[in-house]
Design a protein around this motif. Structure first.
Motif, PDB file in Angstrom:
ATOM      1  N   SER A 128      -0.349   2.739 -19.067  1.00 25.18           N
ATOM      2  CA  SER A 128      -0.642   3.995 -18.393  1.00 25.18           C
ATOM      3  C   SER A 128      -2.126   4.305 -18.522  1.00 25.18           C
ATOM      4  N   LYS A 129      -2.696   4.849 -17.449  1.00 30.60           N
ATOM      5  CA  LYS A 129      -4.109   5.226 -17.455  1.00 30.60           C
ATOM      6  C   LYS A 129      -4.250   6.600 -16.823  1.00 30.60           C
ATOM      7  N   ALA A 130      -4.660   7.568 -17.629  1.00 30.18           N
ATOM      8  CA  ALA A 130      -4.814   8.937 -17.137  1.00 30.18           C
ATOM      9  C   ALA A 130      -6.221   9.152 -16.589  1.00 30.18           C
ATOM     10  N   ASP A 131      -6.314  10.016 -15.605  1.00 28.00           N
ATOM     11  CA  ASP A 131      -7.601  10.423 -15.042  1.00 28.00           C
ATOM     12  C   ASP A 131      -8.431   9.214 -14.597  1.00 28.00           C
ATOM     13  N   PHE A 132      -7.777   8.305 -13.904  1.00 29.93           N
ATOM     14  CA  PHE A 132      -8.467   7.105 -13.409  1.00 29.93           C
ATOM     15  C   PHE A 132      -8.922   7.338 -11.970  1.00 29.93           C
ATOM     16  N   MET A 133     -10.153   6.916 -11.675  1.00 32.34           N
ATOM     17  CA  MET A 133     -10.697   7.062 -10.331  1.00 32.34           C
ATOM     18  C   MET A 133     -10.503   5.750  -9.571  1.00 32.34           C
ATOM     19  N   PHE A 134      -9.691   5.784  -8.545  1.00 36.47           N
ATOM     20  CA  PHE A 134      -9.428   4.607  -7.720  1.00 36.47           C
ATOM     21  C   PHE A 134     -10.251   4.732  -6.441  1.00 36.47           C
ATOM     22  N   GLU A 135     -11.301   3.926  -6.353  1.00 40.83           N
ATOM     23  CA  GLU A 135     -12.156   3.953  -5.165  1.00 40.83           C
ATOM     24  C   GLU A 135     -11.499   3.128  -4.060  1.00 40.83           C
ATOM     25  N   TYR A 136     -11.437   3.689  -2.872  1.00 45.88           N
ATOM     26  CA  TYR A 136     -10.774   3.006  -1.763  1.00 45.88           C
ATOM     27  C   TYR A 136     -11.502   1.727  -1.353  1.00 45.88           C
ATOM     28  N   SER A 137     -12.797   1.638  -1.664  1.00 51.55           N
ATOM     29  CA  SER A 137     -13.535   0.415  -1.340  1.00 51.55           C
ATOM     30  C   SER A 137     -13.051  -0.771  -2.166  1.00 51.55           C
ATOM     31  N   GLN A 138     -12.373  -0.497  -3.298  1.00 56.54           N
ATOM     32  CA  GLN A 138     -11.844  -1.558  -4.153  1.00 56.54           C
ATOM     33  C   GLN A 138     -10.380  -1.870  -3.850  1.00 56.54           C
ATOM     34  N   LEU A 139      -9.829  -1.219  -2.850  1.00 50.86           N
ATOM     35  CA  LEU A 139      -8.427  -1.436  -2.499  1.00 50.86           C
ATOM     36  C   LEU A 139      -8.298  -2.667  -1.615  1.00 50.86           C
ATOM     37  N   GLU A 140      -7.468  -3.605  -2.030  1.00 48.10           N
ATOM     38  CA  GLU A 140      -7.198  -4.793  -1.223  1.00 48.10           C
ATOM     39  C   GLU A 140      -6.206  -4.422  -0.134  1.00 48.10           C
ATOM     40  N   SER A 141      -6.643  -4.542   1.107  1.00 51.85           N
ATOM     41  CA  SER A 141      -5.795  -4.127   2.227  1.00 51.85           C
ATOM     42  C   SER A 141      -5.432  -5.284   3.143  1.00 51.85           C
ATOM     43  N   GLU A 142      -5.759  -6.518   2.731  1.00 51.75           N
ATOM     44  CA  GLU A 142      -5.487  -7.666   3.594  1.00 51.75           C
ATOM     45  C   GLU A 142      -4.030  -8.094   3.544  1.00 51.75           C
ATOM     46  N   MET A 143      -3.355  -7.820   2.431  1.00 57.54           N
ATOM     47  CA  MET A 143      -1.978  -8.285   2.268  1.00 57.54           C
ATOM     48  C   MET A 143      -1.026  -7.328   2.967  1.00 57.54           C
ATOM     49  N   GLN A 144      -0.310  -7.833   3.924  1.00 55.01           N
ATOM     50  CA  GLN A 144       0.629  -7.007   4.681  1.00 55.01           C
ATOM     51  C   GLN A 144       2.063  -7.397   4.320  1.00 55.01           C
TER      52      GLN A 144
END
Length: 200
Positions: A184-200
């Motif tokens: 578990s990780k509280a107060d984590f900032m997930f930047e959308y630029s680091q999101l892998e979106s190629e896998m469908q």
């Protein structure tokens, strides 16, 4: 006198000849120092220049790439299967696997269709792959803050390595020791630029 003049002239001519002999190598043009020897032969110099040109440093020489190591062949009995069972190519199989099996397939079957199928099922289960940490994240709750560039809140992530997970500043090393488990990780900032979106 005449004798003295002749001797002086002879001495002068001899001195000029010696100085001419000493100066003659430098008159042949620049040389190439190799192995402590100055090479002034044009053909030798040309071969050296061609060899240097063929071995010029390239821009990619300083970039290290992760190459996949092929396993050496090993003797196996005739009863051992020589190829993968066809069922491993069936997407329906991966729909029935639990998260641990999918994570194992994703990290240990890299570059295969099984890795792709495992990633697809993880994404369907609301896991999202973080490119910087090479780790799967899932929301524990709705984000406390959300913008067009990032969202921030509590997440669970899969610690695939035998080390700590992402730190509070987004770097690795802030988690507890151990690995291959969900954390578990509280107060984590997930930047959308680091999101892998190629896998469908």
């Amino acid at each position: 006198d005449a004798f003295g003049g002749a001797a002086s002239s002879s001495s002068s001519n001899s001195s000029d000849k010696k100085s001419s002999d000493k100066a003659s190598p430098s008159d042949r043009g620049p040389g190439v120092l190799l192995g402590g020897v100055v090479h002034r032969d044009a053909a030798v110099n040309l071969r050296l220049l061609e060899s240097s040109y063929r071995n010029l440093p390239q821009p990619g020489d300083g970039v290290w790439t992760r190459r996949r190591r092929e396993r050496p062949p090993a003797p196996t009995p005739a009863s051992y299967p020589a190829r993968e069972p066809p069922v491993l190519e069936n997407p329906a199989l991966f729909e029935r696997l639990d998260a641990d099996a999918l994570f194992f397939t994703f990290y240990y079957q890299q570059g295969t269709s099984q890795q792709y199928l495992a990633a697809r099922e993880l994404k369907r289960a609301n896991w999202r792959f973080h490119k910087k940490h090479a780790t799967w994240f899932a929301r524990q709750e709705e984000p406390k803050r959300s913008t067009e560039e990032y969202e921030q809140g509590s997440y669970i992530y899969f610690d695939f390595a035998m080390s700590g997970g992402p730190g509070g500043d987004g770097s690795k090393g802030g988690g507890a020791p151990g690995g291959w488990c969900q954390r578990s990780k509280a107060d984590f900032m997930f930047e959308y630029s680091q999101l892998e979106s190629e896998m469908q």
